[in-house]
Each structure stands twice: as C-alpha cells, then as structure tokens.
Design a protein around this motif. Structure first.
Motif, short mmCIF file in Angstrom:
data_model
loop_
_atom_site.label_atom_id
_atom_site.label_comp_id
_atom_site.label_asym_id
_atom_site.label_seq_id
_atom_site.Cartn_x
_atom_site.Cartn_y
_atom_site.Cartn_z
N GLN A 99 0.83 -1.19 0.00
CA GLN A 99 0.00 0.00 0.00
C GLN A 99 0.87 1.25 0.00
N GLU A 100 2.03 1.09 0.63
CA GLU A 100 2.93 2.23 0.72
C GLU A 100 3.67 2.46 -0.59
N ALA A 101 3.94 1.36 -1.29
CA ALA A 101 4.75 1.46 -2.50
C ALA A 101 3.89 1.78 -3.70
N PRO A 102 4.46 2.49 -4.70
CA PRO A 102 3.68 2.75 -5.91
C PRO A 102 3.38 1.44 -6.64
N VAL A 153 -0.36 -3.10 -13.10
CA VAL A 153 -1.36 -3.25 -12.04
C VAL A 153 -2.21 -1.97 -11.94
N PHE A 154 -1.54 -0.84 -12.03
CA PHE A 154 -2.27 0.43 -11.93
C PHE A 154 -3.31 0.56 -13.05
N MET A 208 -6.77 0.88 -2.93
CA MET A 208 -5.42 0.95 -3.50
C MET A 208 -5.39 1.91 -4.69
N LEU A 209 -6.37 1.79 -5.54
CA LEU A 209 -6.45 2.66 -6.71
C LEU A 209 -6.60 4.11 -6.27
N GLU A 241 -3.42 5.44 -4.95
CA GLU A 241 -2.46 5.69 -6.03
C GLU A 241 -2.81 6.96 -6.78
N LEU A 242 -4.11 7.16 -7.01
CA LEU A 242 -4.54 8.38 -7.70
C LEU A 242 -4.24 9.61 -6.84
N GLN A 243 -4.43 9.41 -5.54
CA GLN A 243 -4.13 10.50 -4.61
C GLN A 243 -2.64 10.83 -4.64
#
Lengths: 341, 127
Positions: free
Chosen positions: B10-13, B18-19, B95-96, B99-101
């Motif tokens: 969760q911490e890592a990009p 996957v994104f 998670m998405l 990542e967007l944040q």
C-alpha cells in the motif's frame, strides 16, 4: 466472417500458442490457460481484421510475452515452493534428527553397555548391569577397590602406564563387594582415583592415603567441578563404551591394542541415578559432545557413530516417505470447484 | 497475504500494469481482452499487455485480493460464456484511490515547485 482458410490459420496459430501455454507451471496453466487462449484468439482476429494478415511483429510480441511470463511464473513458483519446501524440509529434518539422535543415543548406551559387560558379567546380571555399572562408579566403592588392590599408585605416569599394561584384563574379583550381584564380575581395571577438594587434587593410594597431585593434573581438569577424576583402564572396550559412563580426557595407547582412558564422571551420574531411562538422551548428548574432542577422535569411532546413526535414520526416513506416499495416493481427491455462470 | 506485505504494497507505488488494470476495472467489470484494450487505450499505447503479462498480473492481483472474479456475467447473451470477468474489491478500490491520490499530490507539489513536464524531452524540467 471467417473463411475456411482463416479457420485453418487460426487453428495453426492456436496450436502454436498452445505449445507455449503447455510450458507454464501446471497450477497456473490449469487456472489461466483457457482464458489466455481466448485472449490470444481475440488478439489474432483483431490483428487479422485490422491489417488483413498476421505479421512477424505480432508473433514476436506474443512469443516475447509468453517467454517472459513463463519465466516469471516459474520464478514465482520456485520462490514459493522452494521456501515452503525448505521450511517443511528443515522442520522434518530437524525432527528426524532429534528423534534419531535420542534413539541412537539410547541404543549406543544400551548396546555398548551390553558389549562392555559381556566379558565381565554372567548373563543373569546383564539386565541390571547398566544401572549397577553407573551406581558402582558413582558411589565410593572405588575406594574399596583401591584399598583392596595390591599395588600402590605412588607411581609416575610412565609407571602407571606400565602397570596398566601388566594389569589389563585381570580380575578384581569380588572386590566390588557389597553388591551381591557384583561378585562374579570381572571389573575393568581402575588404577587410580582422584579426589578434588578446594581446587586441590588428591590421588587415592592403594593404602587409602591421599596424595596431592595438583601439579600433575591438567588445567582443564583443575577448573572442572567434578569431584573425581579416575583413571580407568579397560580392555575390550572401545571409546564409546567408556564414553557411556565417563567423559574421556585422554586416551592412553597401550600394548597389544589395549587402551587406557583418563576420564571424569558425567554430572548426570551425580544427579540422575534413578532417572536412568529419562536421562538416556542426555548421555547421548554427552557422548557426541565428547567425540568432538579431537584428542580422542578416531575415524573408527566416527564411522561407528555414523553407521549406527544411519541404521536408525534410514528406516525412519523410509517410514516417513512411505507415509507421505500413502497419504498422497489414497487421500481423497479435492472436488473441482464449479464456476457459477 | 500477510498484513506486512499488504502494508508495504500500500505504501509502495503500483506497477504500471497493475495500476492500469485497476484503473480499467474502476469503470466497470471486464474480461481479459477488454482489460487489455482498455489498458492500451488509457496508457495511450505505452502499456501494452500480452496475454501472459495480463494474466500474470491478474493472478497476482487475485492473490492479493485487489480484484475478484465476477460470478454474475454482465451480459450473458452477448459474450463467450467461458470468459471470466473481473471486478475491483474494496481493497483494490482503496489501492487505486491511494495511487490516484499519490499522483494528485505529486502533481500539486510539481505545480507548487513550478515544475512542468517537458513533453519534447519526456523529462521534468524547471521553467
């Protein structure tokens, strides 16, 4: 609309792609091969519709993707499986080793005691010999042995060894006394007996007098907490038989293959007299520990230990594998999960 | 999957594959080929997934419970019944969104620092 030619080329392409699918790990293949094939067909059709044919670029991309993915899946599988197998394998190996170690220790003890006693005791005493053997040593019966012996040990080391040579194998007869059972025993020769008091070592003479021998005792013995450091000389006993009861400090090479051993008693004999069976593994541990002392290491002893160990561990491993085979072959096969549509 | 792993991921990009798969499933449930096309479109052709890469990522995401297989087919009459559809799980959505944040925050920082993207060089540059 597909023509017959298109169908044939698709079938050919599918068979090529199926070959690549067959290279994936089995679990992965079972789960995703069908889906991948569907996607491949979609891609193939799209390519055909878009460009009117299939180019080299398409195949290069597909092959590169498949090869990379196959490698990736095997790497994942390898990492998980190897780690899992390593952990399980290590646990099993440690368990087998510990169990085998305890069994072997017990067997070495019993076997060697049996051998050691064979030449010295009549059969009717064998069953009780192990226990008596240790308690005889533990108790101060040695004092009586030495008191009744004819030789005095006011001798130099060389003279002691010389004495050993002449005395090996002779009976002390009923000097082991007190114990009714011990009357017929041919006791291994014990030539000297050392007592420790306030970091001073005294050798017990045949006349019962104590002589200060601290200057003649090895430093490692001086620092030890044991009360007694007897010098035991035995015939027809190998190192393990000695190690069953004592920790060997030094092996003395005598004539005609006979050996003497400078030993001390294990603490176990001080504390565990009546816990004989329970303490077997402990004796085993001490025996193995004692073997690590390079001073009396010999390949003969080493192979003896390995041979005994293999004799125990191999059947154990066979049993474990047989059980695993049995479980794998006869366990209920998991039912296939049906996917709801 | 362990909590530790979950936390660390969760911490890592996320990886680009996957994104973009998460992004494509954020809109609606899709099957493999649809995901592949959507990813290609969303990434403007920069991320191109082959069947192997796609299902490798899908497997990983299923294992990590970022996505789940859909039991009910969106349109059973219109499609090959063998196709499997996938949707985002709650964890996948989180998670998405995280990542967007992260992208939004990075963009905000870039704006504050007067950084702009030099498209010609494809690199960050001061203006």
């Amino acid at each position: 609309m597909n023509t017959g030619q298109d169908d044939a080329s698709l079938r050919k392409a599918v068979s090529i792609y199926k070959f690549f699918l067959s290279l994936y790990p089995r679990k992965y293949k079972d789960a995703y091969a069908e889906q991948m094939l569907i996607v491949f067909k979609d891609l193939y059709r799209e390519q055909k519709e878009k460009y009117g044919g299939i180019g080299v670029k398409f195949w290069l991309e597909i092959i590169a993707d498949a090869v990379g993915s196959i490698f990736q899946q095997y790497m994942n599988k390898l990492t998980i499986d190897v780690l899992k197998k390593f952990l399980i394998g290590t646990s099993i190996a440690i368990s087998v080793f510990v169990i085998a170690f305890f069994i072997v220790s017990a067997m070495i003890w019993l076997f060697n005691t049996f051998i050691a006693t064979k030449g010295f005791a009549t059969k009717r005493y064998l069953s009780s010999f192990s226990h008596k053997y240790s308690s005889v040593i533990k108790n101060d019966i040695f004092n009586d042995v030495f008191r009744q012996a004819k030789k005095c040990n006011q001798l130099t080391r060389e003279e002691q060894i010389q004495l050993c040579r002449s005395e090996v194998g002779k009976t002390i007869g009923d000097v082991l006394l007190e114990e009714e059972l011990a009357k017929d025993w041919y006791w291994p020769h014990d030539l000297s007996f050392v007592k420790k008091e306030n970091n001073t070592f005294y050798k017990l003479g045949w006349d019962g007098e104590l002589k200060d021998i601290s200057s003649d005792v090895r430093q490692d013995i001086l620092t030890d907490k044991q009360s007694y450091v007897p010098l035991i000389l035995q015939r027809n006993c190998n190192y393990f038989q000695i190690a069953n009861i004592c920790e060997v400090y030094e092996t003395l090479q005598l004539d005609k293959g006979n050996k003497g051993y400078l030993v001390r008693l294990y603490p176990a004999f001080e504390e565990m007299e009546f816990k004989f069976v329970i303490s077997l593994p402990f004796y085993g541990f001490l025996i193995f520990k004692s073997l690590l002392n390079s001073q009396h290491f010999s390949w003969g002893n080493f192979f003896f230990m390995i041979f005994t160990f293999i004799n125990i561990t191999v059947p154990l491993i066979i049993v474990i594998f047989a059980l695993r085979f049995y479980k794998r072959k006869f366990r209920e096969k998991p039912k296939l999960k049906k996917r709801s549509r | 999957m362990s909590k530790l792993k979950m936390f660390s991921e969760q911490e890592a990009p996320l990886t680009p594959a996957v994104f973009y798969i998460l992004l494509s499933l954020g809109i609606k449930e899709r099957h493999g080929y649809e995901i592949m096309k959507q990813v290609q479109e969303d990434s403007k052709g920069k991320v191109k997934l082959g069947p192997g890469t796609l299902y490798g990522s899908i497997k990983k995401m299923l294992d990590e419970k970022l996505i789940a297989e859909v039991n009910e087919r969106p349109d059973p009459l219109m499609d090959d019944e063998r196709r499997r559809y996938y949707k985002l799980t709650e964890l996948g959505k989180k998670m998405l969104s995280a990542e967007l944040q992260r992208f939004a925050d990075a963009l905000e920082i870039a704006k504050r620092s007067k950084l702009s993207i030099s498209f010609s060089l494809g690199k960050l540059a001061y203006v």
